[in-house]
Design a protein around this motif. Structure first.
Motif, PDB file in Angstrom:
ATOM      1  N   LYS A   1       0.807  -1.217   0.000  1.00 23.27           N
ATOM      2  CA  LYS A   1       0.000   0.000   0.000  1.00 23.27           C
ATOM      3  C   LYS A   1       0.846   1.276   0.000  1.00 23.27           C
ATOM      4  O   LYS A   1       0.579   2.203  -0.776  1.00 23.27           O
ATOM      5  CB  LYS A   1      -0.936  -0.064   1.216  1.00 23.27           C
ATOM      6  N   GLU A   2       1.884   1.338   0.840  1.00 24.74           N
ATOM      7  CA  GLU A   2       2.699   2.557   0.929  1.00 24.74           C
ATOM      8  C   GLU A   2       3.445   2.827  -0.373  1.00 24.74           C
ATOM      9  O   GLU A   2       3.632   3.983  -0.764  1.00 24.74           O
ATOM     10  CB  GLU A   2       3.684   2.469   2.110  1.00 24.74           C
TER      11      GLU A   2
ATOM     12  N   LYS B   1       0.989   4.196  -2.851  1.00 28.62           N
ATOM     13  CA  LYS B   1       0.719   5.583  -2.507  1.00 28.62           C
ATOM     14  C   LYS B   1       1.827   6.497  -3.029  1.00 28.62           C
ATOM     15  O   LYS B   1       1.547   7.578  -3.569  1.00 28.62           O
ATOM     16  CB  LYS B   1       0.612   5.660  -0.972  1.00 28.62           C
TER      17      LYS B   1
ATOM     18  N   TYR C   1      -1.805  13.429   3.472  1.00 31.11           N
ATOM     19  CA  TYR C   1      -1.557  11.977   3.468  1.00 31.11           C
ATOM     20  C   TYR C   1      -0.085  11.574   3.455  1.00 31.11           C
ATOM     21  O   TYR C   1       0.243  10.420   3.712  1.00 31.11           O
ATOM     22  CB  TYR C   1      -2.278  11.324   2.286  1.00 31.11           C
TER      23      TYR C   1
ATOM     24  N   LYS D   1       1.306  15.027   7.359  1.00 28.52           N
ATOM     25  CA  LYS D   1       0.287  13.999   7.580  1.00 28.52           C
ATOM     26  C   LYS D   1      -0.692  14.431   8.671  1.00 28.52           C
ATOM     27  O   LYS D   1      -0.281  14.744   9.788  1.00 28.52           O
ATOM     28  CB  LYS D   1       0.939  12.680   7.983  1.00 28.52           C
TER      29      LYS D   1
ATOM     30  N   LEU E   1      -5.274  10.372  11.882  1.00 31.50           N
ATOM     31  CA  LEU E   1      -6.006   9.299  11.203  1.00 31.50           C
ATOM     32  C   LEU E   1      -7.459   9.689  10.967  1.00 31.50           C
ATOM     33  O   LEU E   1      -8.017   9.443   9.898  1.00 31.50           O
ATOM     34  CB  LEU E   1      -5.925   8.008  12.040  1.00 31.50           C
TER      35      LEU E   1
ATOM     36  N   ARG F   1      -7.636  12.212   8.156  1.00 34.15           N
ATOM     37  CA  ARG F   1      -7.321  11.538   6.887  1.00 34.15           C
ATOM     38  C   ARG F   1      -8.502  10.736   6.381  1.00 34.15           C
ATOM     39  O   ARG F   1      -8.853  10.801   5.209  1.00 34.15           O
ATOM     40  CB  ARG F   1      -6.098  10.631   7.058  1.00 34.15           C
ATOM     41  N   SER F   2      -9.138   9.987   7.281  1.00 28.56           N
ATOM     42  CA  SER F   2     -10.224   9.142   6.785  1.00 28.56           C
ATOM     43  C   SER F   2     -11.476   9.969   6.485  1.00 28.56           C
ATOM     44  O   SER F   2     -12.227   9.632   5.573  1.00 28.56           O
ATOM     45  CB  SER F   2     -10.509   7.971   7.725  1.00 28.56           C
TER      46      SER F   2
ATOM     47  N   MET G   1     -10.844  11.438   2.992  1.00 31.61           N
ATOM     48  CA  MET G   1     -10.625  10.523   1.868  1.00 31.61           C
ATOM     49  C   MET G   1     -11.736  10.545   0.813  1.00 31.61           C
ATOM     50  O   MET G   1     -11.450  10.634  -0.386  1.00 31.61           O
ATOM     51  CB  MET G   1     -10.371   9.093   2.386  1.00 31.61           C
TER      52      MET G   1
ATOM     53  N   ALA H   1      -9.342   2.341   1.685  1.00 32.49           N
ATOM     54  CA  ALA H   1      -8.953   2.081   3.080  1.00 32.49           C
ATOM     55  C   ALA H   1      -9.335   3.275   3.961  1.00 32.49           C
ATOM     56  O   ALA H   1      -9.338   4.387   3.480  1.00 32.49           O
ATOM     57  CB  ALA H   1      -7.460   1.856   3.164  1.00 32.49           C
TER      58      ALA H   1
HETATM   59  C1  ASC Z   1      -3.501   7.685   4.640  1.00 30.48           C
HETATM   60  C2  ASC Z   1      -3.538   6.556   3.800  1.00 30.48           C
HETATM   61  C3  ASC Z   1      -4.818   6.119   3.753  1.00 30.48           C
HETATM   62  C4  ASC Z   1      -5.666   6.971   4.585  1.00 30.48           C
HETATM   63  C5  ASC Z   1      -6.332   6.191   5.678  1.00 30.48           C
HETATM   64  C6  ASC Z   1      -7.352   7.043   6.362  1.00 30.48           C
HETATM   65  O1  ASC Z   1      -2.514   8.358   4.896  1.00 30.48           O
HETATM   66  O2  ASC Z   1      -2.529   6.006   3.171  1.00 30.48           O
HETATM   67  O3  ASC Z   1      -5.304   5.108   3.058  1.00 30.48           O
HETATM   68  O4  ASC Z   1      -4.771   7.946   5.139  1.00 30.48           O
HETATM   69  O5  ASC Z   1      -5.375   5.736   6.590  1.00 30.48           O
HETATM   70  O6  ASC Z   1      -8.457   7.203   5.527  1.00 30.48           O
END
Ligand code: ASC
Length: 218
Positions: A77-78, A81, A140, A144, A147, A150-151, A154, A218
């Protein structure tokens, strides 16, 4: 979940197909019918041709690939990204050169900048995509957000990115139309080539968008 994953990866194949086809058709157009592509040329047409090449093959195609990275890059995943972020950055860099080319072209022929609907849609899209990239990077990647933030952001990041892709497609199609009209190509084989290029760009956008829409985040 499994069904979604499968249909989404088939959708990325459709996107790759129409994306590559659009690039090939555009290269035939610019190289065979329009005298080639060269930024440092005394021939204004060759300078202009850098613009459609870099805006589609650079900016839109790479943005689409960046959007599909979470489907098409077989890595953690990283890493996906990082690919997503870098492909957008390369696309933006090529887009800047592509936009510079059209301003240089206008300068060479003594035409005014920013008069068309195409230029309004295109520049708005480009600026908003630049802002979306910055917001995405700070939220992201670095430093950063939390959490929770971020979510919560998204769905906005994804939805706004999808809207920007359709805006970029709208810019590309109005640009192709404008070129057909300005060059008086109605009824020529070249006009059909441009139309097919436009259809492939539209289908690329639709397939990229569907592959994102049917993915799970995610
Ligand atoms: C991030 C990342 C995600 C989102 C998730 C929160 O940095 O890689 O997929 O935030 O963790 O929605």
């Amino acid at each position: 979940v499994v069904v979604y994953r499968r249909s989404a990866s088939r959708l990325t194949i459709g996107a790759h197909l129409f994306g590559v086809l659009a690039i090939v058709l555009m290269l035939i157009w610019l190289l065979h019918y329009r005298g080639g592509i060269e930024y440092d040329s005394d021939n204004p047409a060759r300078v202009f041709n850098v613009h459609p090449l870099l805006m589609f093959c650079g900016f839109i195609f790479l943005a689409g690939q960046a959007m599909m990275a979470y489907k098409s890059v077989p890595a953690a995943k990283e890493a996906q990204k990082a690919v997503h972020m870098v492909l957008h950055l390369i696309g933006i860099a090529l887009g800047i050169v592509g936009i510079a080319a059209v301003f240089k072209f206008h300068d060479m022929i003594g035409a005014e900048d920013m008069f068309s609907l195409h230029s309004w849609i295109g520049l708005t899209t480009f600026i908003m995509l630049g802002l979306q990239w910055l917001l995405g990077f700070f939220t992201y990647m670095f430093p950063k957000a939390s959490l929770g933030t971020r979510s919560r952001m998204m769905p906005w990041h994804v939805s706004f990115g999808r809207a920007l892709l359709y805006m970029a497609v709208a810019a590309a199609l109005t640009g192709l139309m404008q070129r057909e009209t300005l060059l008086n190509l109605r009824g020529h084989a070249e006009s059909r080539l441009i139309n097919f290029t436009g259809l492939c760009i539209l289908l690329f956008g639709i397939f990229v968008d569907l592959s994102v829409a049917l993915a799970h985040h995610a």
